[in-house]
Scaffold this motif. Structure first.
Motif, short mmCIF file in Angstrom:
data_model
loop_
_atom_site.label_atom_id
_atom_site.label_comp_id
_atom_site.label_asym_id
_atom_site.label_seq_id
_atom_site.Cartn_x
_atom_site.Cartn_y
_atom_site.Cartn_z
N PRO A 276 2.62 12.08 -2.03
CA PRO A 276 3.31 11.67 -3.25
C PRO A 276 4.85 11.65 -3.11
O PRO A 276 5.52 11.07 -3.92
CB PRO A 276 2.87 12.70 -4.29
N PHE A 277 5.37 12.34 -2.11
CA PHE A 277 6.82 12.39 -1.98
C PHE A 277 7.25 11.37 -0.92
O PHE A 277 6.51 11.02 -0.04
CB PHE A 277 7.26 13.79 -1.57
N GLY A 278 8.48 10.92 -1.05
CA GLY A 278 8.97 9.89 -0.14
C GLY A 278 9.09 10.42 1.30
O GLY A 278 9.05 11.63 1.56
N LYS A 279 9.19 9.50 2.25
CA LYS A 279 9.33 9.88 3.66
C LYS A 279 10.69 10.53 3.89
O LYS A 279 11.68 10.12 3.32
CB LYS A 279 9.24 8.66 4.57
N ALA A 280 10.69 11.46 4.71
CA ALA A 280 11.94 12.09 5.09
C ALA A 280 12.49 11.32 6.26
O ALA A 280 11.86 11.22 7.29
CB ALA A 280 11.73 13.56 5.48
N SER A 281 13.62 10.76 6.12
CA SER A 281 14.18 10.00 7.23
C SER A 281 15.42 10.65 7.74
O SER A 281 16.24 11.14 7.10
CB SER A 281 14.56 8.58 6.84
N ARG B 85 0.83 -1.20 0.00
CA ARG B 85 0.00 0.00 0.00
C ARG B 85 0.86 1.23 0.00
O ARG B 85 1.87 1.30 0.67
CB ARG B 85 -0.86 0.02 1.27
N ARG B 86 0.39 2.16 -0.73
CA ARG B 86 1.10 3.44 -0.76
C ARG B 86 0.28 4.46 0.00
O ARG B 86 -0.94 4.42 0.02
CB ARG B 86 1.25 3.91 -2.20
N GLY B 87 0.95 5.36 0.57
CA GLY B 87 0.27 6.44 1.28
C GLY B 87 -0.23 7.49 0.32
O GLY B 87 0.03 7.46 -0.88
N TRP B 88 -0.89 8.46 0.89
CA TRP B 88 -1.46 9.49 0.03
C TRP B 88 -0.44 10.55 -0.31
O TRP B 88 -0.62 11.29 -1.26
CB TRP B 88 -2.67 10.13 0.70
#
Length: 153
Positions: free
Chosen positions: A148-153, A143-146
């Motif tokens: 659109p940009f990747g998580k900032a880690s 599942r993808r989140g809503w």
């Protein structure tokens, strides 16, 4: 001379019969517009029916042809005499037979081509069915989140 020599023409004789050059007859054979056999000496043996299918007979303007035309114009004498148009009918019959054989060859080639196209169509249809099958039901896609940009880690 055998029977075969009487029923075929050389390249030169074919050119004389039709009023075209030897090279024209040769090019027609090479291009497949007319068929011819080769003898042991690699000379062409041309069937008159095939020749006259591709090229009409030369108009009677030579002395020999004029004599033949005059003989054909004179009425036959006696009961067993042949009709004057017999030679013309034989030539026309040979032309028609040659044309029929050529059309039969074309028909066979087209039937073979149609069969090849059917096989090709079936092969492509099977490939399309294989590629169009739904994905196997197993592990669900992640599942993808809503966002659109990747998580900032």
């Amino acid at each position: 001379m055998g029977q075969d020599a009487m029923t075929t023409l050389s390249l030169r004789e074919a050119a004389e019969q039709t009023g075209v050059s030897k090279s024209t007859i040769f090019r027609a054979i090479q291009a497949g517009r007319m068929s011819a056999q080769r003898d042991d000496d690699r000379n062409f043996k041309i069937d008159p029916a095939e020749l006259f299918r591709a090229y009409p007979p030369k108009a009677p303007d030579s002395d020999v042809a004029r004599d033949v035309a005059e003989q054909a114009a004179t009425p036959p004498v006696g009961q067993g005499a042949p009709a004057p148009a017999t030679d013309e009918l034989r030539v026309r019959n040979a032309q028609l037979e040659s044309e029929i054989n050529a059309l039969k060859t074309i028909l066979e080639n087209e039937k073979q081509r149609a069969e090849e196209l059917r096989e090709d169509r079936d092969r492509w249809a099977k490939q399309a069915e294989r590629l169009a099958l739904p994905a196997p039901v197993g592990a669900p896609a992640p599942r993808r989140g809503w966002w659109p940009f990747g998580k900032a880690s």
